[in-house]
Design an enzyme around this catalytic site. Structure first.
Site, PDB file in Angstrom:
ATOM      1  N   LYS A 175       0.833  -1.197   0.000  1.00 35.76           N
ATOM      2  CA  LYS A 175       0.000   0.000   0.000  1.00 35.76           C
ATOM      3  C   LYS A 175       0.873   1.255   0.000  1.00 35.76           C
ATOM      4  CE  LYS A 175      -1.646  -1.568   3.750  1.00 35.76           C
ATOM      5  NZ  LYS A 175      -2.360  -1.845   5.018  1.00 35.76           N
ATOM      6  N   THR A 207      -8.373   9.050   8.974  1.00 33.59           N
ATOM      7  CA  THR A 207      -7.605   7.960   8.390  1.00 33.59           C
ATOM      8  C   THR A 207      -7.318   6.843   9.388  1.00 33.59           C
ATOM      9  OG1 THR A 207      -5.555   9.137   8.903  1.00 33.59           O
ATOM     10  CG2 THR A 207      -6.494   9.470   6.704  1.00 33.59           C
ATOM     11  N   GLY A 209      -7.412   3.563  11.108  1.00 30.64           N
ATOM     12  CA  GLY A 209      -7.910   2.231  10.776  1.00 30.64           C
ATOM     13  C   GLY A 209      -8.015   1.915   9.304  1.00 30.64           C
ATOM     14  N   THR A 210      -7.384   2.715   8.450  1.00 34.26           N
ATOM     15  CA  THR A 210      -7.500   2.450   7.007  1.00 34.26           C
ATOM     16  C   THR A 210      -6.911   1.088   6.626  1.00 34.26           C
ATOM     17  OG1 THR A 210      -5.480   3.744   6.681  1.00 34.26           O
ATOM     18  CG2 THR A 210      -7.573   4.864   6.287  1.00 34.26           C
ATOM     19  N   GLY A 211      -5.748   0.761   7.179  1.00 39.87           N
ATOM     20  CA  GLY A 211      -5.124  -0.517   6.847  1.00 39.87           C
ATOM     21  C   GLY A 211      -5.934  -1.699   7.340  1.00 39.87           C
ATOM     22  N   CYS A 212      -6.432  -1.593   8.575  1.00 36.59           N
ATOM     23  CA  CYS A 212      -7.286  -2.657   9.127  1.00 36.59           C
ATOM     24  C   CYS A 212      -8.516  -2.853   8.254  1.00 36.59           C
ATOM     25  CB  CYS A 212      -7.738  -2.294  10.545  1.00 36.59           C
ATOM     26  SG  CYS A 212      -6.415  -1.988  11.731  1.00 36.59           S
TER      27      CYS A 212
END
Length: 269
Positions: A175, A207, A209-212
Site C-alpha cells: 500500500k 484515516t 484504521g485504514t489498513g485494518c
C-alpha cells in the site's frame, strides 16, 4: 450457509481500528464476523498510551476452541503484538487452515506509535509469511520486513513487493498511501505478475484504521467467494472501492480530535 470471516488482532477502544474496525467491515460487507483478541490497547484518535498483550497460549486456546465449532471462510491477521503470539498463531494456522489468510502486518499505528518489537517483526517474516495467501503491508511495514529503506516511488514499491513475495506469501499488496501525491497507489504482485491500482487521494483527517479496514474488506469478500488466491485483482479493487467511500465520509462522523475513523457503514447511514 452464511459466510464467516475471522479476525485475529488487537482491540482499539476508540472503535476505528483493530478488532472493532474488522468486525464493522465484515458486517458492512455481508459477512458474519468472529474474533480472537491478541492484545488490549489504551488508545484513542490521538495515539496509543499502552499495550497489554494476551498470553500466547490463550490466543491459541481462543483460536482452537473457535475453529472446533465454527467453519471459517477467510482469516484476517492484524496486530499480533509479540513474537510468542506470532509463533502461536502460525502454529494454529498450519494445523487448522481456516480459509485463505490475509495478513496485515500491523507494526505502527496511524498516530505513529510503534506497536510491536523487532523480535515480532522477525517472527512475522520467518513464521507467518509462508502461511499467508496475501500480505498487505504499507510502505514503512514493507521496509521493516525487508530490513531496508522505505520505497519512495512506485517502481521501488514493485521491487519491494517482489522481494516480499520471495519470503513466502502467495501474493503481496503493498500500500502506497505514505508516498503522498494526488493519487493513492497500491501494488499487487503474485506469481501471475504485477497490478498497479490507483484511486484519487482523499483529503481527510479521518484515516484511523485504514489498513485494518482494507485487509478485513479483502478477507470478507474472499469469505463470500469473490476472488482470492490466484484471482486477487477483483477482490482488491472492490475492497479499495469500499475503503474509498469510507474514507470520503469519515469526517462526517466527527469522532475524536485526532485522526478520526473511516465511516464503515457509509452505505447505510
Amino acid at each position: 450457509m452464511t459466510a464467516v470471516a475471522l479476525t485475529v488482532a488487537g482491540s482499539d477502544p476508540s472503535g476505528g481500528a483493530g478488532i472493532q474496525a474488522d468486525l464493522k467491515t465484515f458486517s458492512a460487507l455481508g459477512v458474519y464476523g468472529t474474533a480472537v483478541l491478541t492484545a488490549l490497547t489504551a488508545q484513542n484518535t490521538r495515539g496509543v498510551t499502552g499495550v497489554h498483550a494476551v498470553p500466547a497460549a490463550f490466543v491459541g486456546d481462543q483460536l482452537r476452541t473457535l475453529l472446533d465449532d465454527v467453519p471459517v471462510g477467510a482469516t484476517k491477521l492484524g496486530m499480533l503484538g509479540t513474537a510468542d503470539v506470532v509463533r502461536e498463531v502460525a502454529a494454529v494456522l498450519a494445523e487448522r487452515r481456516p480459509g485463505p489468510v490475509v495478513c496485515d502486518p500491523v507494526m505502527v499505528a496511524t498516530s505513529g506509535d510503534r506497536l510491536v518489537g523487532q523480535d515480532a517483526v522477525d517472527a512475522i517474516r520467518t513464521h507467518l509469511l509462508p502461511l499467508t495467501a496475501l500480505v498487505t503491508p504499507n510502505v514503512p511495514e514493507a521496509a521493516a520486513l525487508l530490513d531496508g529503506p522505505p520505497a519512495g516511488t512506485v517502481d521501488a514499491m514493485v521491487e519491494q513487493a517482489r522481494a516480499l513475495l520471495a519470503l513466502g506469501p502467495a501474493a503481496v499488496l503493498l500500500k502506497g498511501g505514505h508516498l503522498g501525491g494526488v493519487e493513492s497507489v497500491d501494488v499487487l504482485v503474485d506469481a501471475g505478475g504485477v497490478l498497479v491500482t490507483r484511486r484519487p487521494r482523499v483529503a481527510t483527517s479521518a484515516t484511523h484504521g485504514t489498513g485494518c479496514t482494507l485487509s478485513s474488506a479483502i478477507a470478507a469478500l474472499v469469505a463470500r467467494g469473490i476472488g482470492g488466491p490466484g484471482a486477487w485483482e477483483p477482490v482488491v479493487e472492490q475492497a479499495r472501492d469500499y475503503l474509498q467511500e469510507a474514507l470520503a465520509a469519515g469526517e462526517s462522523l466527527g469522532i475524536g480530535s485526532g485522526h478520526g475513523p473511516v465511516h464503515h457503514f457509509v452505505r447505510w447511514w
